[in-house]
Design an enzyme around this catalytic site. Structure first.
Site, PDB file in Angstrom:
ATOM      1  N   GLU A   1     113.555  91.961 -36.124  1.00 52.27           N
ATOM      2  CA  GLU A   1     112.469  93.052 -36.578  1.00 52.27           C
ATOM      3  C   GLU A   1     112.609  93.931 -37.654  1.00 52.27           C
ATOM      4  O   GLU A   1     111.831  94.130 -38.427  1.00 52.27           O
ATOM      5  CB  GLU A   1     112.020  93.682 -35.245  1.00 52.27           C
ATOM      6  CG  GLU A   1     111.481  92.800 -34.016  1.00 52.27           C
ATOM      7  CD  GLU A   1     112.632  92.126 -33.289  1.00 52.27           C
ATOM      8  OE1 GLU A   1     112.250  91.280 -32.634  1.00 52.27           O
ATOM      9  OE2 GLU A   1     113.730  92.572 -33.527  1.00 52.27           O
TER      10      GLU A   1
ATOM     11  N   CYS B   1     105.717  97.928 -32.928  1.00 50.00           N
ATOM     12  CA  CYS B   1     105.315  97.132 -32.022  1.00 50.00           C
ATOM     13  C   CYS B   1     104.928  95.512 -32.746  1.00 50.00           C
ATOM     14  O   CYS B   1     105.203  94.510 -32.187  1.00 50.00           O
ATOM     15  CB  CYS B   1     104.153  97.524 -30.923  1.00 50.00           C
ATOM     16  SG  CYS B   1     102.884  98.284 -32.223  1.00 50.00           S
TER      17      CYS B   1
ATOM     18  N   HIS C   1      98.163  98.466 -30.246  1.00 49.87           N
ATOM     19  CA  HIS C   1      99.466  98.063 -29.823  1.00 49.87           C
ATOM     20  C   HIS C   1      99.673  96.513 -29.812  1.00 49.87           C
ATOM     21  O   HIS C   1      98.843  95.710 -29.417  1.00 49.87           O
ATOM     22  CB  HIS C   1      99.756  98.488 -28.328  1.00 49.87           C
ATOM     23  CG  HIS C   1     101.437  98.299 -28.043  1.00 49.87           C
ATOM     24  ND1 HIS C   1     102.308  98.874 -28.851  1.00 49.87           N
ATOM     25  CD2 HIS C   1     101.792  97.980 -26.797  1.00 49.87           C
ATOM     26  CE1 HIS C   1     103.510  98.414 -28.073  1.00 49.87           C
ATOM     27  NE2 HIS C   1     103.096  98.049 -26.741  1.00 49.87           N
TER      28      HIS C   1
ATOM     29  N   ASP D   1      94.579  97.669 -26.414  1.00 54.18           N
ATOM     30  CA  ASP D   1      94.368  99.116 -26.250  1.00 54.18           C
ATOM     31  C   ASP D   1      95.345  99.597 -25.272  1.00 54.18           C
ATOM     32  O   ASP D   1      95.144  99.273 -24.181  1.00 54.18           O
ATOM     33  CB  ASP D   1      92.910  99.450 -25.907  1.00 54.18           C
ATOM     34  CG  ASP D   1      92.810 100.865 -25.598  1.00 54.18           C
ATOM     35  OD1 ASP D   1      93.608 101.639 -25.847  1.00 54.18           O
ATOM     36  OD2 ASP D   1      91.797 101.211 -24.946  1.00 54.18           O
TER      37      ASP D   1
ATOM     38  N   ASN E   1     106.140  93.265 -23.308  1.00 54.08           N
ATOM     39  CA  ASN E   1     106.182  94.443 -24.177  1.00 54.08           C
ATOM     40  C   ASN E   1     107.531  94.569 -24.963  1.00 54.08           C
ATOM     41  O   ASN E   1     108.475  93.708 -24.738  1.00 54.08           O
ATOM     42  CB  ASN E   1     105.817  95.544 -23.238  1.00 54.08           C
ATOM     43  CG  ASN E   1     105.242  96.694 -24.196  1.00 54.08           C
ATOM     44  OD1 ASN E   1     105.134  96.717 -25.322  1.00 54.08           O
ATOM     45  ND2 ASN E   1     104.896  97.703 -23.386  1.00 54.08           N
TER      46      ASN E   1
ATOM     47  N   ASP F   1      94.643  82.299 -36.894  1.00 55.03           N
ATOM     48  CA  ASP F   1      93.974  83.175 -35.975  1.00 55.03           C
ATOM     49  C   ASP F   1      92.988  82.303 -34.785  1.00 55.03           C
ATOM     50  O   ASP F   1      92.401  81.504 -35.166  1.00 55.03           O
ATOM     51  CB  ASP F   1      93.005  84.035 -36.968  1.00 55.03           C
ATOM     52  CG  ASP F   1      93.706  84.980 -37.776  1.00 55.03           C
ATOM     53  OD1 ASP F   1      94.885  85.412 -37.291  1.00 55.03           O
ATOM     54  OD2 ASP F   1      93.117  85.186 -38.890  1.00 55.03           O
TER      55      ASP F   1
END
Length: 333
Positions: A163, A138, A276, A250, A300, A227
């Site tokens: 990926e 992920c 995740h 979460d 997602n 960040d």
């Protein structure tokens, strides 16, 4: 798969002759198996059917409660139907919640008033929904999503990034392929490596293999990462001014596993134990702009069947629900 789960499946499979099933679900079970290409051994079929029926019952109960106004989202059976929540968390959720590398810190624009809603899909920043398969990658999908957006911002061209390149090659930066990783480590790999290949040239395999990066097919680069402070207000300004942002959440709950539509709010969600990696592509609100109607629009990496075509609306401005603002970042290009 963990040998413990295999052993449990076999032990329960041996006892499957004593399991009783809801025969009114026979047609649905058969259809679900065909749709998701499930073929089981003799000892496993009963165990998987029992898990599937348990999940089906839970989904139906939740949706009954939704119709009574007890929940703000619905659930639906999907490809995870024959998995226990423990198996699901181990296989699908690969964000490693550990101290990341230090990047630059996002500086909130002074006197900036963020718009009430944003959707970067409408501006061309977002590639179609992808599917990580049964690989804890992920983090790689979240990272490519953020980099795809920033490269579009820079060049005006939206190119799907690899990926698999990250899964195979970013071990030296601290990632562990299908066993998990961090988006910041992925951004650092791209900077250290001097590029990232396109998905077309380096397609996804859902398993870790030897590194095959080829600079001839590199279509993206970054110079590091930023960040974002652990506050939803800062995340909102970053999404509004920068583009899609990598976040960790979460997602280790059955309610998330079978989410279908609506604003996701899970009372047991943690703002600290994230597992995740996903991509925030915008935010908005439904009907009135009360706190309970605000949401983050999240992409997602579980395919288009899951959720709202692969997306989820997650509760916004409700005390950093599910930790969505706890580990947010984006690459600098």
């Amino acid at each position: 798969m963990n040998p413990t789960f295999i052993l449990a499946a076999l032990c329960l499979g041996i006892a499957s002759a004593t399991l009783t099933f809801n025969h009114s679900l026979e047609a649905q079970w058969t259809k679900w198996k065909a749709m998701h290409n499930r073929l089981y051994g003799m000892n496993e079929e009963g165990w998987r059917r029992a898990v599937w029926e348990k999940n089906m019952k839970m989904i139906e109960l939740h949706n009954q409660e939704y119709s009574q106004g007890k929940h703000s989202f619905t659930m639906a059976m999907n490809t995870f139907g024959d998995m226990t929540s423990e198996e699901f968390r181990q296989v699908m959720n690969g964000f490693q919640n550990r101290k990341p590398r230090k990047g630059k810190v996002f500086q909130e624009p002074l006197f900036y008033e963020a718009p009430r809603s944003v959707d970067w899909r409408e501006k061309g920043y977002v590639t179609p929904v992808k599917n990580q398969g049964q690989c804890g990658s992920c983090w790689a999908f979240s990272a490519t999503g953020a980099l795809e957006g920033q490269m579009f911002r820079k060049t005006g061209k939206l190119v799907s990034l690899s990926e698999q390149n990250l899964v195979d090659c970013s071990g030296p930066q601290g990632n562990e392929g299908c066993n998990g990783g961090l988006m910041d480590y992925a951004f650092q790999y791209v900077a250290d490596n001097g590029g990232l290949d396109s998905e077309e040239s380096y397609p996804y395999e859902a398993t870790e293999e030897s590194c095959k990066y080829n600079p001839e097919y590199s279509v993206a680069n970054d110079t590091g990462f930023v960040d974002i402070p652990k506050q939803e207000k800062a995340l909102m300004k970053a999404v509004a001014t920068v583009g899609p942002i990598s976040v960790a959440i979460d997602a280790g709950h059955e309610s998330f596993m079978f989410y279908k539509e609506g604003i996701y709010f899970e009372p047991d969600c943690s703002s600290e134990d994230m597992d995740h990696g996903v991509l925030v592509v915008g935010y908005g609100f439904e009907s009135t702009e009360s706190d309970n109607s605000k949401y983050w629009l999240v992409k997602n990496s579980w395919g288009e069947e899951w959720g709202m075509g692969g997306y989820i609306k997650m509760a916004k401005d409700r005390r950093n629900h599910c930790g969505i603002a706890s580990a947010a970042s984006y690459p600098t290009v």
